[in-house]
Design a protein around this motif. Sequence first.
Motif, mmCIF file in Angstrom:
data_model
loop_
_atom_site.group_PDB
_atom_site.id
_atom_site.type_symbol
_atom_site.label_atom_id
_atom_site.label_comp_id
_atom_site.label_asym_id
_atom_site.label_seq_id
_atom_site.Cartn_x
_atom_site.Cartn_y
_atom_site.Cartn_z
ATOM 1 N N ALA A 2 -3.745 0.692 9.364
ATOM 2 C CA ALA A 2 -4.677 1.168 8.339
ATOM 3 C C ALA A 2 -3.881 1.635 7.132
ATOM 4 C CB ALA A 2 -5.521 2.316 8.886
ATOM 5 N N SER A 3 -4.289 1.184 5.957
ATOM 6 C CA SER A 3 -3.570 1.556 4.737
ATOM 7 C C SER A 3 -4.499 2.108 3.670
ATOM 8 C CB SER A 3 -2.836 0.339 4.154
ATOM 9 O OG SER A 3 -1.772 -0.023 5.004
ATOM 10 N N SER A 4 -3.967 3.084 2.947
ATOM 11 C CA SER A 4 -4.713 3.707 1.853
ATOM 12 C C SER A 4 -3.684 4.208 0.836
ATOM 13 C CB SER A 4 -5.564 4.863 2.401
ATOM 14 O OG SER A 4 -4.758 5.744 3.155
ATOM 15 N N ARG A 17 -1.662 9.342 2.680
ATOM 16 C CA ARG A 17 -1.565 9.282 4.131
ATOM 17 C C ARG A 17 -2.798 9.755 4.912
ATOM 18 N NH1 ARG A 17 0.761 13.899 2.592
ATOM 19 N NH2 ARG A 17 0.551 15.813 3.834
ATOM 20 N N SER A 46 0.643 3.619 5.101
ATOM 21 C CA SER A 46 0.157 2.796 6.206
ATOM 22 C C SER A 46 0.377 3.534 7.519
ATOM 23 C CB SER A 46 0.905 1.456 6.260
ATOM 24 O OG SER A 46 0.670 0.717 5.078
ATOM 25 N N HIS A 57 0.826 -1.212 0.000
ATOM 26 C CA HIS A 57 0.000 0.000 0.000
ATOM 27 C C HIS A 57 0.860 1.263 0.000
ATOM 28 C CE1 HIS A 57 -2.868 -3.044 0.935
ATOM 29 N NE2 HIS A 57 -2.229 -3.333 2.050
ATOM 30 N N LEU A 98 -10.382 2.540 2.680
ATOM 31 C CA LEU A 98 -9.092 1.912 2.979
ATOM 32 C C LEU A 98 -8.779 0.749 2.047
ATOM 33 C CD1 LEU A 98 -9.288 1.826 6.883
ATOM 34 C CD2 LEU A 98 -8.239 3.569 5.411
ATOM 35 N N CYS A 101 -6.982 5.394 11.494
ATOM 36 C CA CYS A 101 -6.269 4.833 12.638
ATOM 37 C C CYS A 101 -6.722 5.537 13.924
ATOM 38 C CB CYS A 101 -4.771 5.019 12.409
ATOM 39 S SG CYS A 101 -3.741 4.037 13.482
ATOM 40 N N ALA A 157 -5.377 7.063 5.856
ATOM 41 C CA ALA A 157 -4.824 6.038 6.753
ATOM 42 C C ALA A 157 -4.686 6.588 8.173
ATOM 43 C CB ALA A 157 -3.466 5.560 6.239
#
Lengths: 83, 146
Positions: B93-95, B98, B28, B25, B70, B105, B101
């Motif tokens: 959490a990833s996207s 930034r 994160s 990703h 996400l 979080c 994410a």
Amino acid sequence: MALTVSYFAWVRERMGVSEEVIEPPAGVTTMADLVGWLAARDARGALAFAEPARIRGAIDGVMAAPDAALGREIALFPPVTGG
Amino acid sequence: MIHVAVQTDAIDVAAEIDRHDAGGHGASASFIGRVRGEDGLTELFLDHHPVLTEAGLAGLAHTAADRWGLAALTLIHRVGAMTPGETIVLVLASSPHRAEALAACEYLIDRLKTDVMLWKRETFADGRVRWVEPREGDQGRAERWD
């Protein structure tokens, strides 16, 4: 109607059991009614439910307000403190 | 991909990051909550509901994944007995970028303090045992996201 009630955290400790099957009288129809009835039922209930404002509940797996109608599976517990 | 777990075993943070990162990703964000050893605390015990605790975490996870679009989310909460320094909770959490994410979080750690069926009990070296009371500020932080 028979209900299965489970208790958590200090509510469980004060009740002395984690779960029980109970049969409250017909007039007990909401969560608040149930908490009041348990508080009046015996000494352990009086201890666990002395402050209804500190009690939260779930009905059949869903968080429920004090005025919510009872279901078959009830959980009673203090405000949560996870994280 | 969403991964949610409630477990009594120690959380293997490195292994969870590796698994989460398999998707490659762009951004994160992570949060790791650990047991504090303040005031001579010797044990932190987390009580939970056998069904509703995990269901509550899963509900929050799906809400966050939808709200911020996400790419991947890992949400793991430890229960049972643990000692100072151990990991209680892990959020990854990833996207693609930034902002999403980081926001997801923070949302997850704020909300799981007020919305999920978990209860902390502290035991201290001098024998004191107490159930933790909710903190005033936690409710306010959680409500910011409404």
